[in-house]
Design a protein around this motif. Structure first.
Motif, PDB file in Angstrom:
ATOM      1  N   LEU A 262       0.843  -1.190   0.000  1.00 52.68           N
ATOM      2  CA  LEU A 262       0.000   0.000   0.000  1.00 52.68           C
ATOM      3  C   LEU A 262       0.881   1.244   0.000  1.00 52.68           C
ATOM      4  CD1 LEU A 262      -2.674  -1.087   2.660  1.00 52.68           C
ATOM      5  CD2 LEU A 262      -2.943  -1.051   0.167  1.00 52.68           C
ATOM      6  N   ASN A 263       0.311   2.375  -0.375  1.00 51.36           N
ATOM      7  CA  ASN A 263       1.101   3.599  -0.417  1.00 51.36           C
ATOM      8  C   ASN A 263       0.332   4.789   0.144  1.00 51.36           C
ATOM      9  OD1 ASN A 263       3.677   4.559  -0.898  1.00 51.36           O
ATOM     10  ND2 ASN A 263       3.194   5.324  -2.938  1.00 51.36           N
ATOM     11  N   THR A 264      -0.587   4.502   1.066  1.00 48.91           N
ATOM     12  CA  THR A 264      -1.303   5.553   1.781  1.00 48.91           C
ATOM     13  C   THR A 264      -1.099   5.338   3.274  1.00 48.91           C
ATOM     14  OG1 THR A 264      -3.010   5.734   0.067  1.00 48.91           O
ATOM     15  CG2 THR A 264      -3.542   6.616   2.244  1.00 48.91           C
ATOM     16  N   LEU A 265      -0.632   6.376   3.950  1.00 48.88           N
ATOM     17  CA  LEU A 265      -0.363   6.303   5.383  1.00 48.88           C
ATOM     18  C   LEU A 265      -1.252   7.295   6.116  1.00 48.88           C
ATOM     19  CD1 LEU A 265       1.508   5.081   7.618  1.00 48.88           C
ATOM     20  CD2 LEU A 265       2.999   7.072   7.279  1.00 48.88           C
ATOM     21  N   VAL A 266      -1.977   6.794   7.106  1.00 50.14           N
ATOM     22  CA  VAL A 266      -2.821   7.630   7.967  1.00 50.14           C
ATOM     23  C   VAL A 266      -2.188   7.655   9.352  1.00 50.14           C
ATOM     24  CG1 VAL A 266      -5.062   7.788   9.102  1.00 50.14           C
ATOM     25  CG2 VAL A 266      -4.930   7.220   6.668  1.00 50.14           C
ATOM     26  N   VAL A 267      -1.984   8.853   9.887  1.00 54.95           N
ATOM     27  CA  VAL A 267      -1.274   9.006  11.160  1.00 54.95           C
ATOM     28  C   VAL A 267      -2.188   9.699  12.167  1.00 54.95           C
ATOM     29  CG1 VAL A 267       0.845   9.815  12.261  1.00 54.95           C
ATOM     30  CG2 VAL A 267       0.833   9.315   9.804  1.00 54.95           C
TER      31      VAL A 267
END
Length: 339
Positions: A262-267
């Motif tokens: 995956l290439n979406t990061l939620v912080v």
């Protein structure tokens, strides 16, 4: 549909009103920082007693600011865990009693799911699936999120969470509780290259974290100075520590992204409010040509808005609570039912 959310897991009482069509309508918060600062940390008994005093007035204020009457509410969401048991019980009992009085359902919410979904309150919001990095006082976790309620734990801290390491390091540097904001100010004036602290478990396979050794490294550096900590030294120590945490979070997050393809990061979570950590994670995703999403800073720490939003998702899925007051000081996020 309109819901009210109540957060009381630790040292902040938060209440918010969320509408499924109109979005967030109000959120109010009372923090206990001043009360606990005298003791250098959260005193559970005092936290619980303060929640009792705050819940009802904050409910009234949230409804007033949302221009909402009690009759317009379809459910009451509340934090059922994890957290301090006394604090959780205060919010849970208030929420269950309030829902019973209004004749509407109550919805127990997992505190970390609230944090995880907090970026969904922003515009634009992340699209599923994504990798979530949750960094708070009690938890450091990497999670693959297929959709709301469908969570796969990729890694977590095996000892101190990142937030705990921040608090303990701040205390070593003589900063008052809570230490995070003060540590960030010191780090902004320091040179992160002066102290080359370890990046724990970087060479270990997998996505687990460890911050106890980093905290000990700071302690050793402070001890070597024999109490001679002038402003420059304190700033350099803070900068070196923060850089080590940021590097560790970036490397483990990148490993999780590669592992899941995956290439979406939620912080999300309180530590995600730190500017240096945000900048480091943004640089990582820019290098990867990926996307990164944060909750706004006021929603990084505990708040009612995230509980109202998560509660709405559970309410729409028909996952309701009962009149029995049940809280879970320890609660595995991956045990939640998918939506």
């Amino acid at each position: 549909m309109r819901i009210i959310g109540i957060e009381s897991s630790c040292d902040e009482t938060g209440v918010a009103v969320y509408d499924d069509s109109l979005g967030l309508m109000s959120h109010v918060l009372h923090t206990q920082i001043a009360m606990h600062a005298e003791y250098g940390g959260v005193v559970p008994e005092l936290a619980s007693r303060d929640h009792i005093r705050r819940v009802v007035p904050l409910i009234r204020l949230a409804l007033e600011q949302a221009h909402t009457s009690q009759s317009e509410l379809c459910a009451v969401a509340y934090t059922a865990g994890p957290g301090l048991i006394g604090a959780l019980l205060t919010g849970a009992m208030g929420a269950v009693a309030y829902a019973h009085a209004l004749g509407i359902p109550c919805v127990p919410v997992h505190h970390m799911e609230g944090h995880l979904l907090a970026p969904m309150l922003e515009d634009p919001r992340p699209q599923f699936p994504f990798v979530a990095l949750l960094i708070s006082g009690g938890h450091t976790m990497l999670i693959k999120v297929e959709k709301p309620g469908s969570y796969e734990l990729l890694g977590q801290s095996v000892d101190d969470a990142a937030g705990e390491a921040f608090d303990k390091t701040a205390k070593l540097l003589g900063l008052p509780y809570p230490g995070g904001p003060g540590l960030e100010k010191l780090a902004a004036k320091g040179d992160p290259k002066v102290y080359d602290f370890p990046r724990p478990m970087i060479k270990n396979p997998g996505c687990d974290f460890s911050f106890a050794g980093l905290k000990t490294a700071v302690l050793n550096a402070v001890t070597e100075r024999k109490g001679d900590l002038d402003e420059k030294v304190r700033c350099d120590l803070a900068a070196g520590f923060t850089r080590a945490v940021a590097d560790t979070l970036c490397r483990k997050s990148e490993r999780a992204l590669k592992q899941t393809e995956l290439n979406t990061l939620v912080v999300a979570g309180g530590v995600s409010a730190n500017t240096d950590i945000r900048n480091a994670l943004c640089a990582l995703m820019k290098k990867r040509h990926g996307q990164i999403f944060f909750a706004r800073r006021e929603f990084c720490t505990d708040n009612g808005a995230m509980i109202a939003y998560a509660g709405m998702q559970r309410f729409k899925a028909g996952q309701l609570g009962t009149s029995a007051v049940k809280v879970f000081p320890r609660w595995d996020l991956t045990s939640l039912k998918p939506l």
